[in-house]
Design a protein around this motif. Structure first.
Motif, mmCIF file in Angstrom:
data_model
loop_
_atom_site.group_PDB
_atom_site.id
_atom_site.type_symbol
_atom_site.label_atom_id
_atom_site.label_comp_id
_atom_site.label_asym_id
_atom_site.label_seq_id
_atom_site.Cartn_x
_atom_site.Cartn_y
_atom_site.Cartn_z
ATOM 1 N N ALA A 38 0.097 11.005 28.957
ATOM 2 C CA ALA A 38 0.626 11.881 27.958
ATOM 3 C C ALA A 38 0.035 12.513 26.826
ATOM 4 N N ARG A 39 -0.128 13.954 27.325
ATOM 5 C CA ARG A 39 -0.622 14.207 25.466
ATOM 6 C C ARG A 39 -0.515 13.443 24.395
ATOM 7 N N SER A 40 1.104 13.813 24.421
ATOM 8 C CA SER A 40 1.365 12.173 23.176
ATOM 9 C C SER A 40 1.809 11.321 23.124
ATOM 10 N N THR A 41 1.357 10.663 23.979
ATOM 11 C CA THR A 41 0.927 8.993 23.582
ATOM 12 C C THR A 41 -0.058 8.507 23.255
ATOM 13 N N PRO A 42 -1.648 8.750 22.920
ATOM 14 C CA PRO A 42 -2.274 8.236 21.728
ATOM 15 C C PRO A 42 -1.760 7.744 20.227
ATOM 16 N N ARG A 43 -1.413 10.000 20.393
ATOM 17 C CA ARG A 43 -0.940 9.867 18.944
ATOM 18 C C ARG A 43 -0.081 9.152 18.161
ATOM 19 N N ARG A 44 0.629 8.883 18.812
ATOM 20 C CA ARG A 44 2.355 8.062 18.469
ATOM 21 C C ARG A 44 1.860 6.586 18.952
ATOM 22 N N TRP A 45 1.014 6.101 19.347
ATOM 23 C CA TRP A 45 0.604 4.479 19.735
ATOM 24 C C TRP A 45 -0.091 4.783 18.139
ATOM 25 N N VAL A 46 -0.958 5.051 17.954
ATOM 26 C CA VAL A 46 -1.729 5.386 16.561
ATOM 27 C C VAL A 46 -1.338 4.833 15.349
ATOM 28 N N ARG A 47 0.160 6.183 15.026
ATOM 29 C CA ARG A 47 0.613 6.710 13.753
ATOM 30 C C ARG A 47 2.015 4.880 14.347
ATOM 31 N N GLY A 48 2.064 4.749 15.250
ATOM 32 C CA GLY A 48 2.666 3.149 15.074
ATOM 33 C C GLY A 48 2.652 2.003 15.044
ATOM 34 N N ILE A 49 1.060 1.349 15.679
ATOM 35 C CA ILE A 49 0.225 0.775 14.945
ATOM 36 C C ILE A 49 -0.311 0.624 13.573
ATOM 37 N N ARG A 50 -0.125 2.047 12.937
ATOM 38 C CA ARG A 50 -0.732 2.413 11.959
ATOM 39 C C ARG A 50 0.336 2.098 10.716
ATOM 40 N N ASP A 51 1.564 2.096 11.223
ATOM 41 C CA ASP A 51 2.562 2.033 10.242
ATOM 42 C C ASP A 51 3.010 0.499 10.410
ATOM 43 N N ARG A 52 2.373 -0.018 11.531
ATOM 44 C CA ARG A 52 2.973 -1.671 11.492
ATOM 45 C C ARG A 52 1.890 -1.971 10.471
ATOM 46 N N ARG A 53 0.728 -1.526 10.246
ATOM 47 C CA ARG A 53 -0.533 -1.953 9.756
ATOM 48 C C ARG A 53 -0.197 -2.166 7.876
ATOM 49 N N LEU A 54 0.306 -1.263 8.271
ATOM 50 C CA LEU A 54 0.708 -0.997 6.269
ATOM 51 C C LEU A 54 1.400 -1.702 6.289
ATOM 52 N N GLU A 55 2.909 -1.527 6.804
ATOM 53 C CA GLU A 55 3.955 -2.388 6.589
ATOM 54 C C GLU A 55 3.398 -3.987 6.732
ATOM 55 N N MET A 56 2.258 -4.324 7.101
ATOM 56 C CA MET A 56 2.003 -6.432 6.618
ATOM 57 C C MET A 56 1.097 -6.218 5.664
ATOM 58 N N GLU A 57 -0.056 -5.005 5.531
ATOM 59 C CA GLU A 57 -0.179 -4.629 4.209
ATOM 60 C C GLU A 57 0.729 -4.640 3.264
ATOM 61 N N VAL A 58 1.705 -4.210 2.888
ATOM 62 C CA VAL A 58 2.801 -4.372 1.936
ATOM 63 C C VAL A 58 3.020 -5.231 1.607
ATOM 64 N N ASP A 59 3.764 -6.065 2.955
ATOM 65 C CA ASP A 59 3.783 -7.371 2.677
ATOM 66 C C ASP A 59 3.154 -8.297 1.910
ATOM 67 N N VAL A 60 1.709 -8.677 2.025
ATOM 68 C CA VAL A 60 1.182 -9.513 1.709
ATOM 69 C C VAL A 60 1.238 -9.264 0.394
ATOM 70 N N SER A 61 0.577 -7.822 0.346
ATOM 71 C CA SER A 61 0.604 -7.507 -1.172
ATOM 72 C C SER A 61 1.661 -7.422 -2.367
ATOM 73 N N GLY A 62 3.067 -7.549 -1.515
ATOM 74 C CA GLY A 62 3.732 -8.404 -2.268
ATOM 75 C C GLY A 62 4.123 -9.844 -2.416
ATOM 76 N N GLN A 63 3.317 -10.608 -1.406
ATOM 77 C CA GLN A 63 3.309 -11.758 -1.920
ATOM 78 C C GLN A 63 2.381 -11.709 -2.591
ATOM 79 N N ALA A 64 1.451 -11.467 -2.492
ATOM 80 C CA ALA A 64 0.326 -12.043 -3.566
ATOM 81 C C ALA A 64 0.364 -11.450 -4.861
ATOM 82 N N ALA A 65 0.738 -10.911 -4.733
ATOM 83 C CA ALA A 65 1.675 -9.906 -6.292
ATOM 84 C C ALA A 65 1.809 -11.029 -7.292
#
Length: 71
Positions: A38-65
């Motif tokens: 479907a038309r919205s599917t790739p956009r939704r997956w990209v957004r979801g995976i980018r959000d997860r990556r961002l959450e992981m980066e924030v988590d790692v940054s918080g642990q490394a700080a």
């Protein structure tokens, strides 16, 4: 049959493959046509995976700080 009452389900590896194609520059319309999604599917997956990556980066940054703050 896919539809609102019977949505398709895709495994995580397939979703990541589609996101990788999109991030490598393949147009969304070509991806949708090739994989019959479907038309919205790739956009939704990209957004979801980018959000997860961002959450992981924030988590790692918080642990490394504290480690970097000591030096």
């Amino acid at each position: 049959m896919a539809g609102p009452k019977h949505p398709r389900h895709y495994d995580e590896a397939f979703k990541r493959q589609i996101v990788q194609l999109y991030e490598n520059g393949k147009p969304s319309r070509e991806i949708r046509a090739e994989y019959d999604i479907a038309r919205s599917t790739p956009r939704r997956w990209v957004r979801g995976i980018r959000d997860r990556r961002l959450e992981m980066e924030v988590d790692v940054s918080g642990q490394a700080a504290p480690v970097f703050a000591r030096k």
